[in-house]
Design a protein around this motif. Structure first.
Motif, PDB file in Angstrom:
ATOM      1  N   ALA A 257       0.204   0.480  -7.117  1.00 29.88           N
ATOM      2  CA  ALA A 257       1.075  -0.699  -7.026  1.00 29.88           C
ATOM      3  C   ALA A 257       2.297  -0.348  -6.194  1.00 29.88           C
ATOM      4  O   ALA A 257       2.681   0.821  -6.078  1.00 29.88           O
ATOM      5  CB  ALA A 257       1.492  -1.164  -8.420  1.00 29.88           C
ATOM      6  N   PHE A 258       2.918  -1.366  -5.615  1.00 29.84           N
ATOM      7  CA  PHE A 258       4.133  -1.099  -4.834  1.00 29.84           C
ATOM      8  C   PHE A 258       5.038  -2.320  -4.856  1.00 29.84           C
ATOM      9  O   PHE A 258       4.608  -3.436  -5.140  1.00 29.84           O
ATOM     10  CB  PHE A 258       3.788  -0.708  -3.394  1.00 29.84           C
ATOM     11  N   ASN A 259       6.300  -2.076  -4.576  1.00 28.57           N
ATOM     12  CA  ASN A 259       7.302  -3.137  -4.618  1.00 28.57           C
ATOM     13  C   ASN A 259       8.328  -2.893  -3.513  1.00 28.57           C
ATOM     14  O   ASN A 259       8.962  -1.835  -3.469  1.00 28.57           O
ATOM     15  CB  ASN A 259       7.978  -3.156  -5.990  1.00 28.57           C
ATOM     16  N   ARG A 260       8.453  -3.860  -2.630  1.00 26.76           N
ATOM     17  CA  ARG A 260       9.453  -3.763  -1.557  1.00 26.76           C
ATOM     18  C   ARG A 260      10.827  -4.241  -2.009  1.00 26.76           C
ATOM     19  O   ARG A 260      11.825  -3.971  -1.335  1.00 26.76           O
ATOM     20  CB  ARG A 260       9.014  -4.603  -0.350  1.00 26.76           C
ATOM     21  N   ASP A 261      10.887  -4.964  -3.090  1.00 30.06           N
ATOM     22  CA  ASP A 261      12.140  -5.578  -3.543  1.00 30.06           C
ATOM     23  C   ASP A 261      12.988  -4.570  -4.310  1.00 30.06           C
ATOM     24  O   ASP A 261      13.240  -4.707  -5.508  1.00 30.06           O
ATOM     25  CB  ASP A 261      11.830  -6.790  -4.414  1.00 30.06           C
ATOM     26  N   ALA A 341      11.611   1.503  -1.060  1.00 31.38           N
ATOM     27  CA  ALA A 341      10.497   0.825  -1.721  1.00 31.38           C
ATOM     28  C   ALA A 341       9.997   1.729  -2.850  1.00 31.38           C
ATOM     29  O   ALA A 341      10.263   2.937  -2.857  1.00 31.38           O
ATOM     30  CB  ALA A 341       9.375   0.523  -0.741  1.00 31.38           C
ATOM     31  N   LYS A 342       9.281   1.145  -3.776  1.00 30.57           N
ATOM     32  CA  LYS A 342       8.724   1.890  -4.907  1.00 30.57           C
ATOM     33  C   LYS A 342       7.209   1.864  -4.830  1.00 30.57           C
ATOM     34  O   LYS A 342       6.598   0.819  -4.604  1.00 30.57           O
ATOM     35  CB  LYS A 342       9.187   1.279  -6.230  1.00 30.57           C
ATOM     36  N   VAL A 394       0.909   4.185   0.462  1.00 30.72           N
ATOM     37  CA  VAL A 394      -0.129   3.512  -0.321  1.00 30.72           C
ATOM     38  C   VAL A 394      -1.513   3.946   0.146  1.00 30.72           C
ATOM     39  O   VAL A 394      -2.403   4.257  -0.662  1.00 30.72           O
ATOM     40  CB  VAL A 394       0.030   1.976  -0.228  1.00 30.72           C
ATOM     41  N   ARG A 395      -1.719   4.008   1.466  1.00 26.34           N
ATOM     42  CA  ARG A 395      -3.023   4.414   1.987  1.00 26.34           C
ATOM     43  C   ARG A 395      -3.333   5.868   1.636  1.00 26.34           C
ATOM     44  O   ARG A 395      -4.471   6.204   1.281  1.00 26.34           O
ATOM     45  CB  ARG A 395      -3.065   4.192   3.500  1.00 26.34           C
ATOM     46  N   ALA A 396      -2.333   6.725   1.738  1.00 28.78           N
ATOM     47  CA  ALA A 396      -2.544   8.138   1.427  1.00 28.78           C
ATOM     48  C   ALA A 396      -2.915   8.335  -0.038  1.00 28.78           C
ATOM     49  O   ALA A 396      -3.827   9.113  -0.364  1.00 28.78           O
ATOM     50  CB  ALA A 396      -1.282   8.939   1.765  1.00 28.78           C
ATOM     51  N   LEU A 397      -2.221   7.646  -0.930  1.00 27.34           N
ATOM     52  CA  LEU A 397      -2.497   7.783  -2.367  1.00 27.34           C
ATOM     53  C   LEU A 397      -3.840   7.162  -2.732  1.00 27.34           C
ATOM     54  O   LEU A 397      -4.595   7.707  -3.542  1.00 27.34           O
ATOM     55  CB  LEU A 397      -1.372   7.133  -3.171  1.00 27.34           C
ATOM     56  N   HIS A 398      -4.158   6.032  -2.144  1.00 23.15           N
ATOM     57  CA  HIS A 398      -5.425   5.365  -2.412  1.00 23.15           C
ATOM     58  C   HIS A 398      -6.584   6.290  -2.051  1.00 23.15           C
ATOM     59  O   HIS A 398      -7.578   6.398  -2.792  1.00 23.15           O
ATOM     60  CB  HIS A 398      -5.499   4.064  -1.611  1.00 23.15           C
TER      61      HIS A 398
END
Length: 413
Positions: A257-261, A341-342, A394-398
């Motif tokens: 999961a990720f959050n730009r806010d 970002a988180k 995100v791509r690296a972790l996925h």
């Protein structure tokens, strides 16, 4: 025969044609012998239109009257869907939230459900009717119309499913389930056949927008089987259920999961003394600003640097408050950064698998990404990074956690 609660969002009922398609889907479930309660949102764009009208009159609309206005959007959809069901030869009856008597507290625009009077719904179901209920709304003890906040129709559906002891609550949306991450970021993202309430709650809180957090909390509390499905495509969707019902050998990670806010604030050179964290965060909390990740570093000169994150929309207010606090405490400086970002890895399998954190950090280091802050829970590890590296992370972790493989299958061991 099963009792199923189905919820359709704004895009699913955005036009008369789409309302007809929803009616066709409901009719198929009735033909299979199921009892059906349908919860609908306002037609797409309608809530924003009503908000715009309100703001043309008042910059800050009176909350009670705003709720009365916004609730009309869902009431339009319920009546239209009931008509579409009648056209298809089905007996149907529509209800606004106050007619069902979805009782809430009196917190206008963000009310919480207290109880539901399900007698009328049971009577309609026993008479062979499809019940269509307006989502997002209820009524308080004084008879005032209330609304549950953005995404509140999900909560309405889950609450009705819990009250009626439904066999399943189905949330129909514009995606065909819950994915390992956002398919727009990772081409290899895949749909999960099954995920636990805990995992879904973490995914939702960390940035996944598929379901409203309150709805997932409600479903977990009352053990309502929850399924996410595509409104206009056939498929099994994703079942959200108890961990105990999960397959025996759970994959370590369910998704990314990720959050730009996100925005970061740091107060430098604060005296290292008892109560300093409260001195800093107390006024932030009093201003109703939600704090997320917190890190404190103590220096050799008996001072500390205190860093925390807030939503970007709250950054300006939080920074102004923090500067006042810095003056009071004699701190050296306040710094802010809105370019962060988180990113989070989520999975109940962390409980029984060691090395998740080291694997996550190695994957990020392998693509040259620096970690600024870290926070963990029993089933989640989150890091704060520069926003420009978000999609790469995100791509690296996925890839690192092998989420490009075959989907989890229901009942698999």
């Amino acid at each position: 025969m099963s009792l199923i609660v189905q919820k359709f969002g704004g895009t699913s009922v955005g036009t008369i044609e789409r309302i007809g398609q929803v009616a066709d889907k409901v009719a198929r479930f009735r033909a299979e012998g199921h009892d059906v309660v349908v919860v609908v949102s306002a037609m797409s764009g309608e809530t924003n239109r009503l908000l715009g009208l309100a703001h043309e009159i008042l910059d800050e609309p009176v909350p009670r009257e705003l709720d009365a206005l916004l609730a009309t959007g869902e009431q339009v959809t319920t009546a239209l869907l009931a008509m579409a069901l009648h056209k298809r030869g089905l007996s149907a009856r529509s209800y606004a939230g106050h007619q069902v008597r979805i009782l809430t507290d009196d917190a206008h625009t963000k009310a919480r459900i207290r109880e539901i009077d399900d007698a009328r719904l049971h009577a309609d179901l026993a008479a062979g009717r499809v019940v269509v209920v307006a989502g997002f709304q209820g009524v308080d003890e004084q008879g005032n119309i209330t609304t549950l906040g953005r995404g509140g129709s999900d909560t309405t559906a889950v609450a009705l499913a819990a009250a009626l002891k439904a066999d399943e609550c189905q949330i129909y949306t514009d995606v065909d389930g819950v994915y390992t991450t956002d398919p727009r970021v990772v081409d290899g993202a895949r749909r999960l056949d099954r995920i636990t309430f805990e995992e879904m709650l973490e995914m939702a809180s960390m940035g996944s927008k598929v379901l409203q957090i309150r709805a997932v909390e409600f479903a977990g509390k009352y053990q309502v089987p929850l399924r996410v499905l595509h409104s206009f495509q056939d498929g099994p969707g994703t079942l959200i259920t108890l961990e105990e019902e999960h397959q025996m050998e759970t994959p370590t990670i369910a998704g990314i999961a990720f959050n730009r806010d996100e925005a970061k604030l740091t107060i430098l050179g604060v005296p290292d003394m008892p109560g300093v964290a409260h001195r800093i965060l107390g006024p932030i909390g009093d201003a109703n600003i939600e704090v997320d990740v917190i890190v404190q570093n103590v220096a050799d000169d008996n001072t500390t640097d205190f860093t925390f994150t807030v939503g970007r929309g709250d950054l300006a207010r939080a920074e102004a408050i923090l500067k006042e606090i810095a003056d009071e405490l004699g701190a050296r400086e306040v710094r802010s950064d809105s370019r962060i970002a988180k990113v989070s890895v989520v999975g109940v399998g962390m409980r029984s698998h060691a090395g998740v954190a080291s694997q996550m950090f190695a994957a990020l280091a392998g693509v040259g990404i620096n970690i600024q802050m870290i926070t963990t829970s029993e089933i989640k590890i989150s890091v704060i990074i520069e926003e420009k590296f978000l999609e790469l992370a995100v791509r690296a972790l996925h890839s690192s956690f092998g989420l490009d493989g075959e989907p989890r299958e229901e009942g698999a061991a």
